[in-house]
Structure formats: C-alpha cells, structure tokens
Write a protein that holds these residues in place. Structure first.
Motif, PDB file in Angstrom:
ATOM      1  N   LEU A 291       0.830  -1.205   0.000  1.00 14.60           N
ATOM      2  CA  LEU A 291       0.000   0.000   0.000  1.00 14.60           C
ATOM      3  C   LEU A 291       0.863   1.253   0.000  1.00 14.60           C
ATOM      4  O   LEU A 291       0.544   2.244  -0.660  1.00 14.60           O
ATOM      5  CB  LEU A 291      -0.922  -0.001   1.220  1.00 14.60           C
ATOM      6  CG  LEU A 291      -2.093  -0.986   1.199  1.00 14.60           C
ATOM      7  CD1 LEU A 291      -2.824  -0.965   2.529  1.00 14.60           C
ATOM      8  CD2 LEU A 291      -3.053  -0.652   0.067  1.00 14.60           C
TER       9      LEU A 291
ATOM     10  N   ASN B 192       2.218   1.898  -3.493  1.00 14.74           N
ATOM     11  CA  ASN B 192       1.171   2.474  -4.341  1.00 14.74           C
ATOM     12  C   ASN B 192       0.942   3.952  -4.013  1.00 14.74           C
ATOM     13  O   ASN B 192       0.777   4.782  -4.918  1.00 14.74           O
ATOM     14  CB  ASN B 192      -0.135   1.696  -4.179  1.00 14.74           C
ATOM     15  CG  ASN B 192      -0.070   0.314  -4.794  1.00 14.74           C
ATOM     16  OD1 ASN B 192       0.730   0.072  -5.694  1.00 14.74           O
ATOM     17  ND2 ASN B 192      -0.898  -0.592  -4.313  1.00 14.74           N
ATOM     18  N   ALA B 193       0.925   4.264  -2.703  1.00 14.39           N
ATOM     19  CA  ALA B 193       0.715   5.650  -2.281  1.00 14.39           C
ATOM     20  C   ALA B 193       1.864   6.548  -2.727  1.00 14.39           C
ATOM     21  O   ALA B 193       1.655   7.677  -3.188  1.00 14.39           O
ATOM     22  CB  ALA B 193       0.545   5.714  -0.762  1.00 14.39           C
TER      23      ALA B 193
ATOM     24  N   LYS C 116       1.693   7.157  -6.474  1.00 18.72           N
ATOM     25  CA  LYS C 116       0.635   8.138  -6.769  1.00 18.72           C
ATOM     26  C   LYS C 116       1.127   9.545  -6.423  1.00 18.72           C
ATOM     27  O   LYS C 116       0.943  10.485  -7.202  1.00 18.72           O
ATOM     28  CB  LYS C 116      -0.628   7.806  -5.961  1.00 18.72           C
ATOM     29  CG  LYS C 116      -1.777   8.785  -6.163  1.00 18.72           C
ATOM     30  CD  LYS C 116      -3.009   8.329  -5.400  1.00 18.72           C
ATOM     31  CE  LYS C 116      -4.121   9.368  -5.464  1.00 18.72           C
ATOM     32  NZ  LYS C 116      -4.536   9.666  -6.843  1.00 18.72           N
TER      33      LYS C 116
ATOM     34  N   TYR D  25      -3.074   6.858   1.557  1.00 20.70           N
ATOM     35  CA  TYR D  25      -3.035   5.495   2.091  1.00 20.70           C
ATOM     36  C   TYR D  25      -4.385   5.100   2.674  1.00 20.70           C
ATOM     37  O   TYR D  25      -4.915   4.021   2.403  1.00 20.70           O
ATOM     38  CB  TYR D  25      -1.942   5.439   3.163  1.00 20.70           C
ATOM     39  CG  TYR D  25      -1.571   4.063   3.674  1.00 20.70           C
ATOM     40  CD1 TYR D  25      -0.416   3.434   3.229  1.00 20.70           C
ATOM     41  CD2 TYR D  25      -2.329   3.416   4.636  1.00 20.70           C
ATOM     42  CE1 TYR D  25      -0.041   2.190   3.722  1.00 20.70           C
ATOM     43  CE2 TYR D  25      -1.971   2.170   5.128  1.00 20.70           C
ATOM     44  CZ  TYR D  25      -0.823   1.569   4.665  1.00 20.70           C
ATOM     45  OH  TYR D  25      -0.457   0.338   5.159  1.00 20.70           O
TER      46      TYR D  25
ATOM     47  N   PHE E 220      -7.408   4.343   0.247  1.00 24.45           N
ATOM     48  CA  PHE E 220      -7.464   3.131  -0.570  1.00 24.45           C
ATOM     49  C   PHE E 220      -8.665   2.284  -0.168  1.00 24.45           C
ATOM     50  O   PHE E 220      -9.067   2.274   1.003  1.00 24.45           O
ATOM     51  CB  PHE E 220      -6.187   2.307  -0.404  1.00 24.45           C
ATOM     52  CG  PHE E 220      -4.999   2.860  -1.145  1.00 24.45           C
ATOM     53  CD1 PHE E 220      -5.110   3.357  -2.426  1.00 24.45           C
ATOM     54  CD2 PHE E 220      -3.745   2.876  -0.548  1.00 24.45           C
ATOM     55  CE1 PHE E 220      -4.023   3.867  -3.112  1.00 24.45           C
ATOM     56  CE2 PHE E 220      -2.647   3.383  -1.214  1.00 24.45           C
ATOM     57  CZ  PHE E 220      -2.790   3.885  -2.497  1.00 24.45           C
TER      58      PHE E 220
ATOM     59  N   THR F  49      -8.031   1.663   6.994  1.00 26.64           N
ATOM     60  CA  THR F  49      -6.642   1.344   6.702  1.00 26.64           C
ATOM     61  C   THR F  49      -5.773   2.419   7.330  1.00 26.64           C
ATOM     62  O   THR F  49      -5.583   3.490   6.767  1.00 26.64           O
ATOM     63  CB  THR F  49      -6.403   1.295   5.176  1.00 26.64           C
ATOM     64  OG1 THR F  49      -7.345   0.410   4.580  1.00 26.64           O
ATOM     65  CG2 THR F  49      -4.986   0.823   4.864  1.00 26.64           C
TER      66      THR F  49
END
Length: 233
Positions: free
Chosen positions: A158, A161-162, A165, A212, A215, A226
C-alpha cells in the motif's frame, strides 16, 4: 552459528528469509558482539567452544567499559531539565507541522546512548519524514541492512502504491534530487520551483496518510480503516 556459517551467509539469510536487517557493526551492544562471535566461531574449528552462549558475557563486558566512559564525560552533558527548557523556548513554524518527528525519533536523535532502531518500520518512517520516495527508500533500507520495500507485504505494498501516486502528482521533487543529490547540473529549476519542492517533501507523510487511508478497504475487513502505520499521532 551451529553450522559455522560465515557472516555473509548469515546476513543474507536474515534479510532474505527472516525479513530482518543485516547485523550492523555500529550497534555495539548487540550486533557487533554477534559479528565478533560469528567470526570467532568460524575460525575456531577444533576447541569445541560454544560461541553462541558467550553473547551475554561479551555484551556485559562492553557495557561495563561503555558505562565507565560515560561516567568520565557525564559532567559535560547538558541535563534533561535544561534541554527541556531550551526546547520549550523554540518557536515552531505552524506551516511545517508535518516535519515534526515522532517521539521515538526525537528520543533517538537526542539520547546520549545511541541504540540503533531495530524495526524496519522506524527506518521507513524516518525516510518518509525526509521526503524519500520508493527509489530513495530502497537505497536507504539497503544501506541500513534491510531488504527493499516488498510489494507482496500488505503495508509496504500500500505504501508503494501511495508513494507512486504521490510522485506522479509531484514530478519536480525527482528533478530536485537529481540536481542537488546526484549532481546533475543539466537540470534547471527556478527558485519558486525549488521552494515548492521543499514544501512538497516536508508535507510528504501527511499527503501519504490521506492517500493510504483512502485506498479501498479489504474485502475481508470492510469495517476497519486502513490506518497509516508510518506516523504516530
């Protein structure tokens, strides 16, 4: 150690199979002792000594020497009360609240005895506070003896991915790092761009927290949030 493996192999196994960091020579009370014992164990093939069981004895001997040295220089140390008063007089800029370090980071930076952090998550938190993205964090973690960020781990996946982005939304920070950290003089940034990059990097952790926690929740755990694990509140 039971198989008299060399330090290089033990370090590789710690990182690859144990998810831990390599033994770090500056961690005097723990890792340095193990490094010494592993090397001694490897060289001594005939005596039958159990070097694994000598850890406490060696560590205690080092602590005695260290404490004796601390006693000799204690008179030059500033007292906790004095430091506390000095800190209270510091005027903080509210625009940079995202830069404030967690208590654990402050304790590490200001403590007299430098115990090396044992948790990979702590190193990631420090890196994020300094504006590191995936590429930077992987280099930093490797330097500290850890494996790079692991996309198969839920938390780290995660985070990757954050960060990706965030990097897509803030392209100037990579140019800034290449210019000043990598010494690429061909990259041109004006003063306004540089100021924006610094502000972006100081706000990285706050931005990541929002990304984060936005998501989609796990299909198996829809009722929980999360929680961003790299910043204490």
């Amino acid at each position: 150690m039971a198989y008299k493996l060399p330090l290089k192999t033990i370090n590789r196994w710690l990182v690859k199979y144990g998810g831990k960091k390599q033994l770090y020579i500056k961690d005097v009370f723990n890792d340095l002792v193990w490094i010494y014992l592993i090397n001694a164990n490897l060289r001594d093939s005939d005596s039958g000594n159990n070097y694994y069981r000598k850890f406490d004895e060696c560590s205690n001997s080092i602590k005695e020497i260290y404490n004796h040295m601390n006693e000799e220089i204690a008179e030059d140390d500033a007292g906790t009360a004095d430091l506390d008063n000095d800190i209270k007089n510091i005027v903080f800029d509210p625009d940079y609240v995202a830069l404030y370090l967690d208590d654990s980071m402050i304790n590490y930076l200001t403590s007299g005895e430098k115990y090396v952090p044992k948790n990979k998550k702590t190193y990631i938190s420090i890196g994020l506070a300094l504006g590191m993205i995936v590429k930077d964090l992987d280099i930093y973690l490797k330097m500290m003896g850890y494996a790079p960020l692991d996309g198969t781990c839920l938390e780290e996946g995660l985070l990757i991915n954050a960060l990706e982005k965030w990097e897509g939304e803030h392209p100037l920070q990579r140019k800034f790092k290449e210019k000043y950290f990598d010494g690429n003089d061909e990259i041109k940034l004006d003063k306004q761009d540089e100021k924006q990059v610094v502000n972006d990097m100081l706000g990285l952790r706050n931005d990541l927290k929002e990304i984060y926690e936005a998501f989609p929740k796990s299909a198996y755990n829809k009722e929980t949030t999360t929680k961003f694990p790299y910043m204490n509140e």
